[in-house]
Design a protein around this motif. Structure first.
Motif, PDB file in Angstrom:
ATOM      1  N   LEU A 122      -2.069  -2.561   2.889  1.00 15.59           N
ATOM      2  CA  LEU A 122      -1.509  -3.643   2.603  1.00 15.59           C
ATOM      3  C   LEU A 122      -2.432  -4.766   2.352  1.00 15.59           C
ATOM      4  O   LEU A 122      -2.603  -5.588   1.264  1.00 15.59           O
ATOM      5  CB  LEU A 122      -0.361  -4.025   3.125  1.00 15.59           C
ATOM      6  N   ILE A 127       4.200 -12.356  -4.075  1.00 15.68           N
ATOM      7  CA  ILE A 127       4.658 -11.096  -3.041  1.00 15.68           C
ATOM      8  C   ILE A 127       5.845 -10.704  -3.105  1.00 15.68           C
ATOM      9  O   ILE A 127       6.302  -9.352  -2.985  1.00 15.68           O
ATOM     10  CB  ILE A 127       4.076 -11.673  -1.688  1.00 15.68           C
ATOM     11  N   ARG A 147       5.773  -3.040  -5.142  1.00 11.28           N
ATOM     12  CA  ARG A 147       4.518  -2.241  -4.206  1.00 11.28           C
ATOM     13  C   ARG A 147       4.593  -2.682  -3.064  1.00 11.28           C
ATOM     14  O   ARG A 147       4.606  -2.058  -1.691  1.00 11.28           O
ATOM     15  CB  ARG A 147       3.291  -2.086  -4.985  1.00 11.28           C
ATOM     16  N   VAL A 148       4.176  -4.246  -2.675  1.00 13.45           N
ATOM     17  CA  VAL A 148       4.032  -4.903  -1.587  1.00 13.45           C
ATOM     18  C   VAL A 148       5.436  -4.786  -0.780  1.00 13.45           C
ATOM     19  O   VAL A 148       5.306  -4.586   0.300  1.00 13.45           O
ATOM     20  CB  VAL A 148       3.679  -6.318  -1.964  1.00 13.45           C
ATOM     21  N   GLN A 149       6.430  -5.130  -1.375  1.00 11.52           N
ATOM     22  CA  GLN A 149       7.821  -5.059  -0.639  1.00 11.52           C
ATOM     23  C   GLN A 149       8.189  -3.716  -0.092  1.00 11.52           C
ATOM     24  O   GLN A 149       8.598  -3.716   1.293  1.00 11.52           O
ATOM     25  CB  GLN A 149       9.095  -5.720  -1.506  1.00 11.52           C
ATOM     26  N   ILE A 207      -4.719  -5.194  -0.944  1.00  9.10           N
ATOM     27  CA  ILE A 207      -4.055  -5.772  -2.152  1.00  9.10           C
ATOM     28  C   ILE A 207      -4.260  -7.175  -2.449  1.00  9.10           C
ATOM     29  O   ILE A 207      -4.114  -8.046  -1.334  1.00  9.10           O
ATOM     30  CB  ILE A 207      -2.589  -5.694  -2.099  1.00  9.10           C
ATOM     31  N   VAL A 211      -2.186 -10.042  -1.305  1.00 10.95           N
ATOM     32  CA  VAL A 211      -1.748 -10.111   0.175  1.00 10.95           C
ATOM     33  C   VAL A 211      -3.124 -10.951   0.731  1.00 10.95           C
ATOM     34  O   VAL A 211      -2.724 -11.733   1.519  1.00 10.95           O
ATOM     35  CB  VAL A 211      -1.464  -8.725   0.674  1.00 10.95           C
ATOM     36  N   ASN A 218       6.545  -8.530  -6.011  1.00  8.37           N
ATOM     37  CA  ASN A 218       5.915  -7.193  -6.023  1.00  8.37           C
ATOM     38  C   ASN A 218       6.241  -6.127  -5.475  1.00  8.37           C
ATOM     39  O   ASN A 218       6.566  -6.085  -4.233  1.00  8.37           O
ATOM     40  CB  ASN A 218       4.248  -7.700  -5.516  1.00  8.37           C
TER      41      ASN A 218
END
Length: 143
Positions: free
Chosen positions: A84, A38, A43-45, A87, A90, A41
């Motif tokens: 989120l 995570i 996109r996640v951040q 994903i 996640v 990543n």
């Protein structure tokens, strides 16, 4: 009946030993690996950063007593949170958090129940009813 009495430091040493064992379980290992993925990543951040901004906006609009803006930002926040959560890494991370928490709760439950049971047995109580022994002592000879 002679019993060994333990000191706080001896108990804490065993607790640290148990914590070390828990830290080396498959649940904790998976949690650590998922957390690393995570963090790496982008996109996640980015989404986490956006969620934090939305939280700050919510606090600001609530303090300004702007219910329409609060509602709008809450909807944006919830939509972003749902995205989120969809994903896979996640979702896996959140599940691993639950798994580690379940393990910790199970250990706490076992310790609590074992101590309670030991108190009941050591006082001559009844483990089936959960009552400890040594009830009120009657000195009058009555029962």
């Amino acid at each position: 009946m002679s019993q060994t009495l333990y000191t706080h430091s001896e108990i804490l040493a065993k607790a640290r030993e148990l914590a070390g064992m828990i830290a080396r379980t498959k649940e904790v290992d998976f949690y650590k690996r998922a957390e690393q993925q995570i963090k790496q990543n982008e996109r996640v951040q980015k989404m986490i950063g956006e969620l934090k901004k939305k939280q700050k906006q919510l606090v600001m609009y609530e303090s300004m007593n702007k219910p329409d803006l609060v509602k709008k930002v809450e909807e944006e926040f919830n939509q972003l949170q749902d995205e989120l959560d969809s994903i896979p890494i996640v979702a896996q991370f959140k599940q691993s958090q639950l798994d580690v928490n379940d393990l910790l709760q199970m250990v706490t439950h076992v310790i609590t129940n074992t101590v309670s049971e030991r108190i009941i047995l050591d006082t001559g109580g009844n483990p089936l009813t959960g009552e400890t022994g040594g009830g009120p002592q009657h000195t009058c000879g009555c029962s």
